[in-house]
Design a protein around this motif. Structure first.
Motif, short mmCIF file in Angstrom:
data_model
loop_
_atom_site.label_atom_id
_atom_site.label_comp_id
_atom_site.label_asym_id
_atom_site.label_seq_id
_atom_site.Cartn_x
_atom_site.Cartn_y
_atom_site.Cartn_z
N ASP A 157 0.78 -1.00 -0.01
CA ASP A 157 0.02 0.04 0.13
C ASP A 157 0.81 1.11 -0.10
OD1 ASP A 157 -2.49 -1.22 0.06
OD2 ASP A 157 -3.03 -0.71 1.98
N ALA A 158 0.39 2.26 -0.63
CA ALA A 158 1.33 3.46 -0.87
C ALA A 158 1.34 4.14 0.40
CB ALA A 158 0.43 4.52 -1.77
N ASP A 159 0.85 3.89 1.55
CA ASP A 159 0.90 4.49 2.88
C ASP A 159 1.63 3.59 3.69
OD1 ASP A 159 -1.04 2.59 3.31
OD2 ASP A 159 -2.47 3.88 4.17
N LEU A 160 2.77 2.67 3.24
CA LEU A 160 3.63 2.13 4.10
C LEU A 160 5.15 2.85 3.90
CD1 LEU A 160 2.74 -1.31 2.56
CD2 LEU A 160 2.73 -0.81 5.08
N LEU A 161 5.80 2.49 4.74
CA LEU A 161 7.29 3.27 4.84
C LEU A 161 8.25 2.15 5.15
CD1 LEU A 161 8.46 6.15 4.06
CD2 LEU A 161 8.68 6.25 6.56
N VAL A 162 9.23 1.75 3.94
CA VAL A 162 10.28 0.68 4.52
C VAL A 162 11.35 1.34 5.28
CG1 VAL A 162 11.97 -0.53 3.58
CG2 VAL A 162 10.05 -0.16 2.01
N LEU A 163 11.52 0.64 6.62
CA LEU A 163 12.51 1.31 7.66
C LEU A 163 13.46 0.28 7.72
CD1 LEU A 163 9.82 1.85 10.45
CD2 LEU A 163 10.69 3.39 8.81
N ALA A 164 13.59 -0.94 7.23
CA ALA A 164 14.87 -1.63 7.36
C ALA A 164 14.73 -2.90 6.27
CB ALA A 164 15.07 -2.44 8.65
N ASP A 165 15.55 -3.58 5.72
CA ASP A 165 15.48 -4.50 4.68
C ASP A 165 14.29 -5.31 4.82
OD1 ASP A 165 16.24 -7.42 5.62
OD2 ASP A 165 17.28 -6.42 6.93
N LEU A 166 13.52 -5.95 3.94
CA LEU A 166 12.48 -6.50 3.86
C LEU A 166 12.82 -7.98 3.70
CD1 LEU A 166 10.00 -4.04 1.83
CD2 LEU A 166 10.46 -4.13 4.13
N GLY A 167 13.87 -8.52 4.13
CA GLY A 167 14.17 -10.18 3.79
C GLY A 167 13.15 -10.93 4.24
N PRO A 168 12.51 -10.74 5.62
CA PRO A 168 11.31 -11.63 6.00
C PRO A 168 10.09 -11.89 5.23
CG PRO A 168 12.20 -10.38 7.65
CD PRO A 168 12.83 -9.85 6.62
N LEU A 169 9.98 -10.77 4.25
CA LEU A 169 8.75 -10.81 3.55
C LEU A 169 9.28 -11.05 2.00
CD1 LEU A 169 5.91 -9.87 2.60
CD2 LEU A 169 6.87 -7.37 2.26
N VAL A 170 10.26 -10.45 1.47
CA VAL A 170 10.82 -10.56 0.26
C VAL A 170 11.23 -12.21 -0.29
CG1 VAL A 170 12.43 -9.93 -1.51
CG2 VAL A 170 11.48 -8.46 -0.24
N HIS A 171 11.90 -12.92 0.97
CA HIS A 171 12.35 -14.06 0.96
C HIS A 171 11.57 -15.06 1.66
CE1 HIS A 171 15.61 -12.35 -1.12
NE2 HIS A 171 16.14 -11.64 -0.13
N ALA A 172 10.44 -14.70 1.95
CA ALA A 172 9.23 -15.80 2.81
C ALA A 172 9.21 -17.02 1.86
CB ALA A 172 8.17 -15.12 3.09
N PRO A 173 9.31 -18.14 2.60
CA PRO A 173 8.98 -19.20 1.79
C PRO A 173 7.64 -19.45 1.24
CG PRO A 173 9.11 -19.89 3.84
CD PRO A 173 9.23 -18.55 3.94
N GLY A 174 7.34 -20.24 0.06
CA GLY A 174 5.88 -20.23 -0.52
C GLY A 174 5.80 -19.64 -1.77
N ASP A 175 4.44 -19.79 -2.44
CA ASP A 175 4.07 -19.07 -3.55
C ASP A 175 3.40 -17.82 -3.37
OD1 ASP A 175 4.82 -21.47 -5.53
OD2 ASP A 175 3.85 -22.34 -3.81
N VAL A 176 2.56 -17.77 -2.44
CA VAL A 176 1.74 -16.59 -1.99
C VAL A 176 2.28 -16.11 -0.47
CG1 VAL A 176 -0.78 -15.68 -1.71
CG2 VAL A 176 0.02 -17.43 -3.33
N VAL A 177 2.32 -15.11 -0.11
CA VAL A 177 2.60 -14.36 1.24
C VAL A 177 1.33 -13.21 1.60
CG1 VAL A 177 4.11 -13.56 3.00
CG2 VAL A 177 4.98 -14.65 0.87
N VAL A 178 0.69 -13.71 2.63
CA VAL A 178 -0.26 -12.93 3.26
C VAL A 178 0.23 -12.57 4.62
CG1 VAL A 178 -2.34 -13.54 1.74
CG2 VAL A 178 -1.87 -14.82 3.91
#
Lengths: 271, 402
Positions: free
Chosen positions: A101-122
């Motif tokens: 969403d546009a109202d997010l701000l990244v504060l550190a690397d997004l490793g846990p999200l970007v490299h999460a296992p699986g085909d879909v991440v919710v």
């Protein structure tokens, strides 16, 4: 072995361009290899918002744009186009697309999200029961609005990932409205079905991802991805329009200073 | 792994419990089945039962008389589900498989048992693939209103995460086990939409052989080969009969369109279940009275009185036993007292009827001054229409109006 190509997408109205700009800048700082493409649903043509490339809805969803425009007005239109923006990025060859969403701000690397296992991440709103005297009411509100948050979703360019995106796109074309008695809460409640419907769905329980006013009590550092949901920089002392009376100061020192910094950042971008 | 199965019901459903327990025992012969009966010890007159009966008191439900009054029979059983699972764990079992009422076990629950080796909770979703067809959106939204996961088959392993989850679930169900889809509630079931969010490692079992039921029969092709029931060519482990009425030729009261013609071979499974119920004494036990249906003077407890009691929360402590009717301090007497403080007026508009009035804009429009000049009109509505419309016994009409 080449690194997977990760694409980030967001969908917004033109009034949110400063937020898109801020998101793109923060993403560029902490995840320089991930480019952000913003689909602007109300009239803004191709161009840039800070580090983000912007495109009109017709580019993200050439075959569906007319139907979406006929069915929805902004801001629902922006929510309804999220899955189309994800599909567009996968069609363009990304190995994984991350919707932010546009109202997010990244504060550190997004490793846990970007490299999460699986085909879909919710990503769930809460990682455990709500607390305090209003806990039951808060949980019931989420049961109406969605256990998962539609602000952060990822899908891989795999058969299950693409199937999920195609399904969400179809459902959003048909039902992206606010009708609690019918089980719809815009784009969001649909995501609760995903772990049953698709193979390889990861429910990401990471304390640093999608930190927001609704879950600050359970989140530990580092905060990686902060969600300023419902925040209006024109009323910078109010944390969100969704909880009347909740002020930025109520959220504690660290969050309050983050909100003030975000308001200042948006003001600087607009100036 | 010490495994147990558990189910919860009430006396007149004992035949259903026997069918579930005995069919489970065929495929898991050394696994005990615990059956809780919310209205007391199991009926059955000394027969050797295929289950170990448990009472609500044994489950450690706090103040069971409150729950017994707050909820009707079905909702009470749903509300006590987490307490039952916790209790069976406390008996020393490592893993418990919950099987809701109206269940026939047709094969080993291997996928559930395997799942419990690695996961604290195994949940079964109503749907395991996107729906197709022109009603796909309507049907998926219907699932979102009733719950992503079906409580019909739920596996739990004894560990801290599971205990915490069951404790939270039981706590929420003390007050919020109602059918109110627009409020985010569908009895006990919608709460477990939180499972994958709240329980690390909880898993979603996408197995078409488990929980075959009216909501997914259209997608799962059921065939019957002699005694074997197959779904998409594989042996069915658990078939569910949610809402099935043995007197009617339809799969479920929730899916009246699923008639024998539409169901094809799947209907044979429903017939087999009906025969099993008969074999287990359905005809002789279906009429057993529910022990907590009425006040101690025999007047049936209307749903309105249960809902009011639930809403009062802790305030109900002052009434003592809510089923008791003797004495001016009883809940029964309180319901009958006039809603207006001050000088007595005629006819009485009781707290019970006033509570109904406050929730009905149609009544408010017609009887605007219900505690004043519209008293007689409203009391007349209650007598001529209200009792039938909302199932309130005539004992709750104002004196002189019955």
């Amino acid at each position: 072995v080449t690194a997977p190509r990760i694409a980030a997408v967001t969908v917004a109205t033109a009034s949110y361009l400063p937020r898109v700009h801020a998101l793109a800048a923060s993403l560029g700082r902490h995840e320089p290899s991930i480019a952000l493409t913003a689909t602007i649903v109300d009239g803004h043509g191709g161009g840039r918002a800070g580090g983000a490339r912007t495109q009109p809805l017709e580019e993200a969803a050439p075959t569906l744009a007319a139907r979406l425009r006929a069915a929805y007005e902004p801001p629902a239109l922006a929510m309804a186009a999220k899955a189309s923006a994800m599909r567009h990025a996968l069609d363009a060859g990304a190995d994984r697309v991350v919707l932010l969403d546009a109202d997010l701000l990244v504060l550190a690397d997004l490793g846990p999200l970007v490299h999460a296992p699986g085909d879909v991440v919710v990503v769930p709103h809460l990682l455990g029961p709500a607390r305090g005297p209003g806990a039951e009411a808060a949980e019931l509100r989420l049961l109406q609005a969605g256990v998962m948050n539609a602000g952060v979703v990822a899908a891989s360019n795999t058969p299950p990932g693409r199937e999920f995106v195609a399904w969400w796109e179809d459902r959003l074309v048909q039902a992206c409205r606010h009708d609690l008695a019918a089980g719809v809460h815009y784009d969001q409640r649909w995501l609760d079905l995903a772990p049953g419907l698709f193979e390889g769905v990861t429910v990401l329980r990471d304390p640093g991802i999608d930190v927001a006013y609704w879950n600050l009590h359970e989140r530990s550092r580092p905060w990686r991805l902060f969600h300023f949901s419902g925040f209006d920089p024109a009323c910078p002392e109010r944390a969100t329009k969704y909880v009347p009376g909740l002020s930025v100061a109520d959220l504690g020192e660290a969050a309050a200073s983050l909100f003030r910094g975000y308001a200042a950042l948006l003001a600087a971008i607009e100036a | 792994v010490r495994l147990a199965a558990a189910t919860i019901a009430w006396g007149s459903q004992v035949a259903h419990v026997r069918v579930t327990a005995r069919s489970f025992g065929v495929h898991h012969p050394r696994v005990p089945v615990f059956a809780a009966f919310v209205d007391g010890p199991a009926p059955g007159g000394g027969a050797v039962e295929p289950f170990t009966p448990l009472s609500l008191e044994a489950l450690g439900v706090p103040r069971p008389e409150h729950l017994r009054f707050r909820y009707d029979r079905d909702a009470l059983a749903y509300a006590c589900t987490p307490s039952l699972l916790r209790h069976v764990m406390d008996l020393g079992y490592d893993a418990v498989v919950f099987l809701k009422l109206e269940t026939l076990v047709l094969d080993r629950l291997q996928s559930v048992v395997d799942g419990l080796e690695r996961h604290p909770v195994v949940a079964t979703p109503h749907l395991v693939a996107p729906l197709e067809g022109s009603d796909r959106v309507a049907r998926e939204l219907n699932i979102l209103l009733s719950g992503v996961y079906n409580v019909g088959v739920l596996g739990v392993r004894a560990c801290d995460e599971t205990r915490a989850f069951l404790g939270w679930w039981a706590d929420r169900l003390e007050r919020h086990c109602r059918h109110a889809p627009h409020e985010g509630m569908h009895f006990e079931q919608r709460w477990i939409d939180f499972l994958p969010a709240f329980v690390p490692g909880a898993t979603v079992l996408r197995d078409v052989t488990v929980n075959v039921a009216h909501w997914n029969l259209r997608e799962r092709r059921v065939t019957v080969r002699d005694a074997r029931v197959l779904v998409d060519g594989r042996p069915v482990a658990v078939f569910r009969f949610s809402g099935f009425d043995p007197d009617r030729a339809a799969a479920s009261r929730y899916a009246p369109h699923l008639t024998p013609d539409v169901l094809g071979e799947a209907w044979l499974v429903f017939e087999r279940y009906r025969r099993a119920l008969e074999d287990e004494g359905w005809t002789g036990t279906r009429g057993l009275p529910y022990a907590y249906a009425a006040f101690d003077n025999g007047v049936v407890v209307p749903q309105v009185a249960r809902a009011m009691y639930a809403e009062l929360g802790e305030e109900t402590d002052r009434f003592g036993d809510p089923f008791a009717t003797s004495g001016p301090d009883s809940y029964y007497a309180w319901l009958q007292q006039d809603a207006a403080a001050g000088a007595p007026a005629e006819p009485v508009v009781s707290r019970l009827w006033y509570w109904v009035y406050r929730r009905r804009s149609d009544l408010q429009a017609v009887y605007a001054d219900v505690l004043g000049r519209d008293r007689a009109g409203f009391a007349g509505w209650a007598r001529d229409h209200g009792c039938d419309e909302i199932h309130v016994p005539r004992a709750f009409l104002a004196p002189g109006m019955a």
